[in-house]
Design a protein around this motif. Structure first.
Motif, PDB file in Angstrom:
ATOM      1  N   MET A   1       1.505  81.962 -12.875  1.00  0.00           N
ATOM      2  CA  MET A   1       1.680  80.557 -12.520  1.00  0.00           C
ATOM      3  C   MET A   1       1.432  80.386 -11.023  1.00  0.00           C
ATOM      4  SD  MET A   1       5.103  78.332 -12.612  1.00  0.00           S
ATOM      5  CE  MET A   1       5.630  79.086 -14.152  1.00  0.00           C
TER       6      MET A   1
ATOM      7  N   PRO B   1      -9.225  70.250 -27.610  1.00  0.00           N
ATOM      8  CA  PRO B   1      -8.588  71.040 -26.561  1.00  0.00           C
ATOM      9  C   PRO B   1      -9.545  71.264 -25.391  1.00  0.00           C
ATOM     10  CG  PRO B   1      -8.101  71.966 -28.692  1.00  0.00           C
ATOM     11  CD  PRO B   1      -9.061  70.849 -28.926  1.00  0.00           C
ATOM     12  N   PRO B   2      -9.106  70.947 -24.201  1.00  0.00           N
ATOM     13  CA  PRO B   2      -9.964  71.072 -23.038  1.00  0.00           C
ATOM     14  C   PRO B   2      -9.927  72.480 -22.485  1.00  0.00           C
ATOM     15  CG  PRO B   2      -7.873  70.172 -22.391  1.00  0.00           C
ATOM     16  CD  PRO B   2      -7.787  70.458 -23.859  1.00  0.00           C
TER      17      PRO B   2
ATOM     18  N   ALA C   1      -8.996  75.321 -19.817  1.00  0.00           N
ATOM     19  CA  ALA C   1      -7.651  75.563 -19.307  1.00  0.00           C
ATOM     20  C   ALA C   1      -7.587  75.328 -17.805  1.00  0.00           C
ATOM     21  CB  ALA C   1      -7.243  76.990 -19.650  1.00  0.00           C
ATOM     22  N   THR C   2      -7.728  74.114 -17.446  1.00  0.00           N
ATOM     23  CA  THR C   2      -7.528  73.787 -16.034  1.00  0.00           C
ATOM     24  C   THR C   2      -6.234  73.023 -15.904  1.00  0.00           C
ATOM     25  OG1 THR C   2      -8.601  71.670 -16.200  1.00  0.00           O
ATOM     26  CG2 THR C   2     -10.006  73.556 -15.735  1.00  0.00           C
ATOM     27  N   ASP C   3      -5.737  73.002 -14.730  1.00  0.00           N
ATOM     28  CA  ASP C   3      -4.466  72.315 -14.503  1.00  0.00           C
ATOM     29  C   ASP C   3      -4.579  70.844 -14.866  1.00  0.00           C
ATOM     30  OD1 ASP C   3      -3.709  74.203 -11.502  1.00  0.00           O
ATOM     31  OD2 ASP C   3      -3.575  74.679 -13.618  1.00  0.00           O
TER      32      ASP C   3
ATOM     33  N   LEU D   1      -4.624  70.114 -18.603  1.00  0.00           N
ATOM     34  CA  LEU D   1      -3.318  70.196 -19.258  1.00  0.00           C
ATOM     35  C   LEU D   1      -2.694  68.810 -19.340  1.00  0.00           C
ATOM     36  CD1 LEU D   1      -0.517  71.340 -20.091  1.00  0.00           C
ATOM     37  CD2 LEU D   1      -0.095  71.649 -17.667  1.00  0.00           C
ATOM     38  N   VAL D   2      -2.799  68.139 -18.229  1.00  0.00           N
ATOM     39  CA  VAL D   2      -2.182  66.823 -18.156  1.00  0.00           C
ATOM     40  C   VAL D   2      -2.827  65.866 -19.150  1.00  0.00           C
ATOM     41  CG1 VAL D   2      -1.864  64.843 -16.662  1.00  0.00           C
ATOM     42  CG2 VAL D   2      -1.523  67.149 -15.773  1.00  0.00           C
TER      43      VAL D   2
ATOM     44  N   ALA E   1      -4.597  66.638 -21.807  1.00  0.00           N
ATOM     45  CA  ALA E   1      -4.580  67.072 -23.204  1.00  0.00           C
ATOM     46  C   ALA E   1      -3.253  66.777 -23.861  1.00  0.00           C
ATOM     47  CB  ALA E   1      -4.863  68.571 -23.280  1.00  0.00           C
ATOM     48  N   PHE E   2      -2.233  66.776 -23.071  1.00  0.00           N
ATOM     49  CA  PHE E   2      -0.913  66.671 -23.664  1.00  0.00           C
ATOM     50  C   PHE E   2      -0.283  65.361 -23.266  1.00  0.00           C
ATOM     51  CE2 PHE E   2       2.464  68.319 -25.974  1.00  0.00           C
ATOM     52  CZ  PHE E   2       3.639  68.021 -25.329  1.00  0.00           C
TER      53      PHE E   2
ATOM     54  N   ALA F   1      -2.101  73.850 -31.369  1.00  0.00           N
ATOM     55  CA  ALA F   1      -3.152  72.840 -31.348  1.00  0.00           C
ATOM     56  C   ALA F   1      -3.988  72.853 -30.076  1.00  0.00           C
ATOM     57  CB  ALA F   1      -2.541  71.445 -31.521  1.00  0.00           C
ATOM     58  N   GLN F   2      -3.442  73.316 -29.014  1.00  0.00           N
ATOM     59  CA  GLN F   2      -4.118  73.108 -27.742  1.00  0.00           C
ATOM     60  C   GLN F   2      -4.032  74.322 -26.844  1.00  0.00           C
ATOM     61  OE1 GLN F   2      -2.673  69.458 -25.831  1.00  0.00           O
ATOM     62  NE2 GLN F   2      -1.937  68.889 -27.854  1.00  0.00           N
ATOM     63  N   THR F   3      -4.896  74.283 -25.860  1.00  0.00           N
ATOM     64  CA  THR F   3      -4.819  75.279 -24.806  1.00  0.00           C
ATOM     65  C   THR F   3      -3.990  74.710 -23.668  1.00  0.00           C
ATOM     66  OG1 THR F   3      -7.009  76.046 -25.363  1.00  0.00           O
ATOM     67  CG2 THR F   3      -6.150  76.694 -23.224  1.00  0.00           C
TER      68      THR F   3
ATOM     69  N   ALA G   1      -2.496  75.448 -19.807  1.00  0.00           N
ATOM     70  CA  ALA G   1      -2.692  76.305 -18.643  1.00  0.00           C
ATOM     71  C   ALA G   1      -1.376  76.801 -18.078  1.00  0.00           C
ATOM     72  CB  ALA G   1      -3.445  75.537 -17.562  1.00  0.00           C
ATOM     73  N   ASN G   2      -0.377  75.960 -18.142  1.00  0.00           N
ATOM     74  CA  ASN G   2       0.858  76.293 -17.445  1.00  0.00           C
ATOM     75  C   ASN G   2       2.030  76.170 -18.403  1.00  0.00           C
ATOM     76  OD1 ASN G   2       3.118  76.417 -15.836  1.00  0.00           O
ATOM     77  ND2 ASN G   2       2.216  75.228 -14.159  1.00  0.00           N
TER      78      ASN G   2
ATOM     79  N   ARG H   1       9.341  71.221 -18.625  1.00  0.00           N
ATOM     80  CA  ARG H   1       9.241  69.762 -18.682  1.00  0.00           C
ATOM     81  C   ARG H   1       9.808  69.230 -20.008  1.00  0.00           C
ATOM     82  NH1 ARG H   1       3.294  67.427 -18.925  1.00  0.00           N
ATOM     83  NH2 ARG H   1       3.607  66.026 -20.674  1.00  0.00           N
TER      84      ARG H   1
ATOM     85  N   GLU I   1       1.784  68.446 -10.909  1.00  0.00           N
ATOM     86  CA  GLU I   1       0.800  68.970 -11.851  1.00  0.00           C
ATOM     87  C   GLU I   1       1.296  68.825 -13.291  1.00  0.00           C
ATOM     88  OE1 GLU I   1      -0.429  73.314 -11.542  1.00  0.00           O
ATOM     89  OE2 GLU I   1       0.634  73.183 -13.461  1.00  0.00           O
ATOM     90  N   THR I   2       2.541  69.170 -13.496  1.00  0.00           N
ATOM     91  CA  THR I   2       3.072  69.161 -14.855  1.00  0.00           C
ATOM     92  C   THR I   2       3.226  67.749 -15.403  1.00  0.00           C
ATOM     93  OG1 THR I   2       4.250  71.188 -14.339  1.00  0.00           O
ATOM     94  CG2 THR I   2       4.955  70.007 -16.291  1.00  0.00           C
TER      95      THR I   2
ATOM     96  N   GLY J   1       1.539  65.198 -14.276  1.00  0.00           N
ATOM     97  CA  GLY J   1       0.287  64.462 -14.174  1.00  0.00           C
ATOM     98  C   GLY J   1       0.396  63.240 -13.288  1.00  0.00           C
TER      99      GLY J   1
END
Lengths: 638, 162
Positions: A1, A86-87, A89-91, A94-95, A97-98, B46-48, B50-51, B58, B131-132, B134
């Motif tokens: 991380m 699914p994108p 794996a960039t920071d 993540l935002v 995608a979720f 379902a997804q990739t 990163a963190n 969170r 980052e988490t 967004g």
């Protein structure tokens, strides 16, 4: 991380100071329950895809059902939001995608209903079996004082923590007339959770808390001598409390609307006049969380939690306290109830978050309102005319139903929502035609018939208590946390904020300034009602048994031109009358002040300036004329 | 895609600790962490991501704050109320301070409560939180500033009245 230990972050740490720093430090250093941690993580680590979620968890059938719902809800969410594939794996991805997991998404039992244009669609009307209407009797239990309706909001003293001298900090409570009882008292501002310690009569100037052996002045300090006696304030007679007897009787849970009886969580009924104690039989037992009186005082309601949040409601005849009926399967985490104005019926949230209407006298279920809330109901209200039932869940989810048929007439999840999540308070206008709702940030008003939002206003801290003037043209709101406005005009925690609104436009018509907060404390403490605002002169009028005196002051202030002064009037128990006046620091304001003083003097109320604070606010007291006598209320304790 | 059990082993403890600090109640924490992991597991299939550390904390924070807000007022300092006549000791006073902070956090606007909890209980930096969640780092700083101000004012006010 990735680690981000910038200087600014380190500096942020250093900025925690005082009790906050100590609290955070203490919490972070408390050892976590390692056995629980091991168990939960080991179970989760064993999940394999595809997993049968229910069996992966160990909390029984409810958990299984929840898990299945969660799976379904995720499916719905995926469809509704059309997630991108699914994108990488960039920071940032993540935002994107979720989607932010809103907790209630995973408890959804129904997919959200949205029309293509984003408008709130017309909901299909559900026509349940016709039920007898909620009557709207001309109840004798709603005394008119100064033309006002019975009290809804009151403040009382609350003992502080159990060491040394304490300020008896104030706590809010709802009166029984609102159908919401006494328990919902603010956390903030009290050094011990005041909820079980403070009870306020709905229709009488009586406040009860715990205290030591010596009388306590409302809002003042008290010395903790280790005893916990019940203290009763009959504040229209004195702002000093009267300790009841010399024995400890437990924690007061409610006061009857007429102020004559205290009910404790331990199941005792205590006469506020004599201190006589009666053990209620059969005993309450464990698990009583809230105690409410119906507005007419004939029903005592106990919200009981057993086992793992298994809720039920017991209704008792009052004053005999004989068990009348028990309503099972009530939601066990959050309590929502509202009585009709006559006390004959109540609406209640069941454990599935449906609202059910009950006959309070027979315990017969009258109706189940279809379409449940997707999360627990936070506020429930029945209109004064008995025509509407409003309920609010988190995330600004509001239902407005026809109380007679149970039909869901409007889904008032206005855009934007009431605050980011909770709706704290609902209040119908006196004519029952409009509904006001207060959330964390905003204040809304809807037209009941059309469901149209009439206005929305930014409220800052949550409007936990809403009160309409009798004519429905004005509203008063009070925050539940102790907020105040600082020098920059920012709302912050500390003292209650009272705001006044034009109910027709949503414009704020007067606000208590920060420098008024001490006055405000006394003002509110001195009333069992936050009362009305005269629209022409912005007078905050309180209800008191000293009606004649108030009439004089109010009459005098009413002679003033509008817009130059905002004033609060209160009667303390000494007895003397106070007028809390705020003038603009202008020539016009100074002239207005002179006129106020002259007008009050002309009303046979000699004025003396009690203290001055700041540049805009003055507190005046007027000594009560020697021939003025407060007429004791017939049913009041001595 | 990393192994699920590896994710749980590596990041689960911190998520658990975060929820524990927010709630201070073992059974509630267990429920919240279970729910959070279930939610994360759905994401995992379902997804990739990163963190995972940030994501788990969170979700646990959201869940825990929601549970905190759902608490009945009586839950907040049940320990003290059990024996109101008992003399205060240091542990009781400390416990009370913690519960007051929790109650205050529950009363914050959600964004401020989340940011504060992630920062101080989840031990994340402002940049990680940004980052988490967004959101811009500046928004994190602003929310944190507001939260601290409110919480400090509240706790100080109460201290002064003691």
């Amino acid at each position: 991380m990735t680690q981000f230990n910038s200087e600014r972050d380190i500096a942020d740490d250093d900025r925690l100071t005082g009790p906050l720093a100590a609290a955070v430090r203490g919490i972070c250093s408390a050892p976590a329950p390692s056995d629980v941690e091991t168990r939960v993580l080991a179970a989760a680590a064993a999940w394999k895809a595809p997993v049968v979620r229910g069996t992966a968890r160990s909390a029984g059938p409810v958990a299984v059902a929840t898990a299945v719902c969660a799976v379904l809800a995720v499916g719905i969410l995926l469809v509704v939001t059309q997630l991108p594939s699914p994108p990488s794996a960039t920071d940032q991805a993540l935002v994107q995608a979720f989607p932010k997991p809103r907790l209630n998404d995973f408890a959804l039992q129904f997919p959200p209903v949205t029309a293509p244009d984003g408008a709130t669609p017309e909901l299909p009307t559900i026509e349940p079996t016709p039920q007898p209407p909620i009557t709207n009797p001309d109840s004798g239990a709603t005394p008119e004082v100064l033309g006002m309706q019975p009290p809804v909001v009151a403040l009382g003293a609350t003992p502080g923590a159990n060491d040394g001298i304490e300020r008896a900090s104030a706590g809010f409570g709802f009166g029984a007339s609102s159908g919401r009882g006494f328990g919902g008292i603010a956390q903030a501002g009290a050094t011990v959770n005041p909820a079980p310690l403070n009870a306020i009569a709905a229709d009488a100037p009586v406040i009860v808390t715990l205290g030591g052996a010596q009388p306590i002045r409302l809002g003042g300090q008290w010395k903790d001598d280790g005893t916990r006696l019940l203290h009763v304030w009959h504040w229209s007679q004195s702002d000093m409390s009267r300790p009841l007897g010399a024995e400890q009787h437990g924690n007061p849970a409610a006061v009857s609307p007429d102020g004559k009886w205290i009910i404790t969580f331990e199941g005792r009924k205590i006469d506020t006049a004599t201190g006589a104690v009666e053990q209620i039989d059969p005993p309450f037992g464990d698990g009583v969380q809230k105690v409410r009186f119906s507005p007419d005082g004939r029903t005592l309601l106990l919200w009981v939690i057993q086992g793992h949040y298994q809720g039920s409601v017991r209704l008792l005849d009052f004053p005999t306290c004989a068990p009348r009926v028990e309503i099972p399967e009530v939601f066990g985490y959050m309590f929502a109830v509202a009585f009709t104005a006559d006390g004959n019926e109540l609406v209640l949230m069941d454990k599935e978050m449906f609202i059910r209407r009950w006959d309070a006298l027979t315990g017969v279920e009258l109706q189940k309102f279809e379409v449940p809330h997707t999360n627990s109901i936070r506020a429930l209200a029945v209109s004064p005319d008995g025509r509407w039932v409003a309920s609010a869940g988190p995330e600004g989810e509001l239902f407005l139903r026809d109380a007679h048929t149970g039909a869901l007439r409007h889904r008032l999840n206005a855009k934007p929502k009431i605050g980011p999540e909770l709706v704290y308070s609902l209040q119908f206008s006196p004519d029952g035609r409009r509904l006001a709702g207060g959330g964390i940030d905003d204040l809304f008003l809807w037209d009941c018939e059309s469901g149209a939002q009439q206005w929305k206003a930014s409220h800052g801290l949550s409007a936990a208590h809403i009160r309409f003037s009798e004519d429905g043209r004005r509203m008063t709101t009070v925050t539940d946390t102790y907020g105040h406005r600082d020098e920059q005009g920012q709302d912050t925690l500390g003292y209650p904020i009272v705001r006044h609104w034009n109910a027709e436009t949503g414009e704020e018509v007067a606000a208590a300034a920060a420098e008024d907060r001490i006055d405000l404390d006394r003002l509110i403490t001195g009333f069992d009602e936050l009362a009305d605002i005269d629209p022409s002169v912005h007078v905050l009028v309180g209800v008191s048994s000293t009606q004649t005196l108030l009439d004089k002051v109010i009459g005098a202030v009413r002679t003033l031109p509008a817009g130059e002064v905002s004033a609060g009037v209160f009667v303390s128990g000494n007895p003397e009358v106070g007028v809390n006046l705020t003038f603009d620091d202008t020539e016009a304001g100074r002239q207005a002040k002179e006129r106020v003083v002259q007008a009050l003097n002309a009303g046979d109320i000699p004025i003396r300036e009690q203290f001055a604070k700041g540049t805009r606010s003055r507190m005046y007291y007027g000594a009560v004329p020697a021939d003025y006598a407060i007429t004791p209320e017939a049913d009041s304790p001595p | 895609m990393p192994d699920w059990d590896g994710i749980v082993r590596e990041h689960g403890p911190m998520a658990f600790r975060t929820a524990w600090r927010i709630l201070g109640h073992a059974a509630d924490t267990e429920d919240v962490v279970q729910e959070s992991l279930l939610e994360a597991f759905e994401v995992h299939t379902a997804q990739t991501v990163a963190n995972w550390g940030g994501l788990l904390r969170r979700i646990a924070t959201y869940r825990a704050l929601d549970a905190l807000r759902r608490r009945r007022p009586e839950t907040f300092d049940a320990g003290l109320l059990a024996d109101p006549g008992a003399p205060p000791d240091a542990a009781a006073i400390e416990h009370e301070l913690h519960e007051r902070l929790r109650a205050a956090i529950a009363g914050l606007p959600p964004r401020e409560g989340e940011v504060f909890s992630l920062r101080y209980f989840g031990e994340m930096t402002n940049a990680e939180i940004a980052e988490t969640l967004g959101i811009p780092a500046g928004a994190v700083a602003v929310a944190l500033h507001k939260a601290r101000g409110k919480l400090e004012a509240l706790l100080m006010t109460e201290e002064q009245t003691r």
